[in-house]
Design an enzyme around this catalytic site. Sequence first.
Site, mmCIF file in Angstrom:
data_model
loop_
_atom_site.group_PDB
_atom_site.id
_atom_site.type_symbol
_atom_site.label_atom_id
_atom_site.label_comp_id
_atom_site.label_asym_id
_atom_site.label_seq_id
_atom_site.Cartn_x
_atom_site.Cartn_y
_atom_site.Cartn_z
ATOM 1 N N HIS A 173 121.480 -24.362 48.338
ATOM 2 C CA HIS A 173 120.610 -24.754 47.261
ATOM 3 C C HIS A 173 121.115 -26.336 46.733
ATOM 4 O O HIS A 173 120.274 -27.075 46.453
ATOM 5 C CB HIS A 173 120.603 -24.131 46.229
ATOM 6 N N ASP A 402 103.436 -24.911 61.191
ATOM 7 C CA ASP A 402 103.005 -24.418 62.472
ATOM 8 C C ASP A 402 103.466 -25.036 63.695
ATOM 9 O O ASP A 402 103.573 -26.446 63.725
ATOM 10 C CB ASP A 402 101.302 -24.819 62.304
#
Length: 457
Positions: A173, A402
């Site tokens: 993180h 995508d």
Amino acid sequence: MAATATTLLETCRIQPPISDDELSLSVPLSFFDIAWLHFHPIRRLLFYIHPCSKPYFLETLVPNLKESLSLTLKHYLPASGNLLYPKTTTTDKKPIFRYVTGDSVSLTIAESNNDDFDELIGNHARDADRFYNFVPEFPPEKDELEYKIIPLIALQITLFPGRGICIGFSNHHCFGDASSIVGFVRAWASMNKCNGDEGLFPTKQSESLPVFDRSFIKDPLQIDGIFWKVLKDAPLKSSSFQLPTNRVRATYVLHPADIQKLKDLVLTKKPGLVRVSSFVVTVSYVWTCLAKSLEEIEDDALEFFIFAVDVRARINPPVPANYFGNCLSYGRAIIEHKTLVGELGFFVAAEAIALDIKNRVNNKDEVLKGAENWMSDRKKFRGAVRAVGVSGSPKFDLCDADFGWGRARKLEVVSIDGEKYSISLCKSNDLEGGLEIGLSLPKERMEAFAAIFADGL
């Protein structure tokens, strides 16, 4: 443990395209980054429906994914590098991110041996341990003279023959928040979709190519030093995950009609309340359902709700939207248990969260006020009887990454297994305006939550 077996096909390292010149790049950690140094890694899985054979996967898809990853890393050089963590805290050295020519990202290629793809992408409760075969593990840490060398990200691509593909992401993180990591994944996906044609890639990604310049983060109070002084003596946590989790995972969907119903209920009870957003009513409803379904606590015990807030556009001067790193503050609500589980608990929760967003989160003079005290504030949250957090946001649509196979069918934020009470939140794939809530709980608690969640709608 009902494990899903996988076969390891390959482990490799992917580098950015190598130039003739030796390159070294160091990026300091801002106080936003240092705040997350000891947080567990974030682990996400994207499942894509894309039927293909193993030969096609290995001979076409995997080479394309490797090439597009390499080309993407050219724009994200620190992602190929490491966190350099000082081995001794007696010096003035602080952690840094460093990339040098030859650094690379770990990529694992695997194949699922069981035809359980449809089971894994379902919304019903499933054994949480089953997902870990698709989660990439970090390479081992290394040592230099003065630093521990810690890889920042790891990736895995798993084939479900004839059914689909899972892409797994693990990242520390401290390297970047959701905005940054989602930007990286979407850039890789876009590069893969355009077959590595960099003539197309910059045009499509012109607004999201990253900037790592830490001068955008103003720190006149030298909060980075305050945070590092608090955190430097704490031991680094292992990047590995502990199994079994003794949990199940499930996804709950709020339809647009459900969300509107919850908004109308709040505005009927609290007509003067402003900014009654889909986020506010969704997390308020889930929080109250959790409070009723988890273990009993004292009536006067304080329940905390905490959510991360992207402050790039909320501070003065604003930080560019394509800034790569952490740029997070937080919102919070604190309510007594007996009130939260009472008849008006949902309305009280919605009011508390909406007011915090209005008065503090969306107020440029308030959103970072007292940031130098965040480390001591965290101790208060840890000492709370129960604190619920949120991972992810509908604002950052990871399923929209995508690779040439359409939208991802399912996102699983596996890392919420590592927190006692946490939810994931993302856009619904099936319903425009709907939201999906991911939960990881012991089985009996999940069953209780499911009943309360359904009953309230």
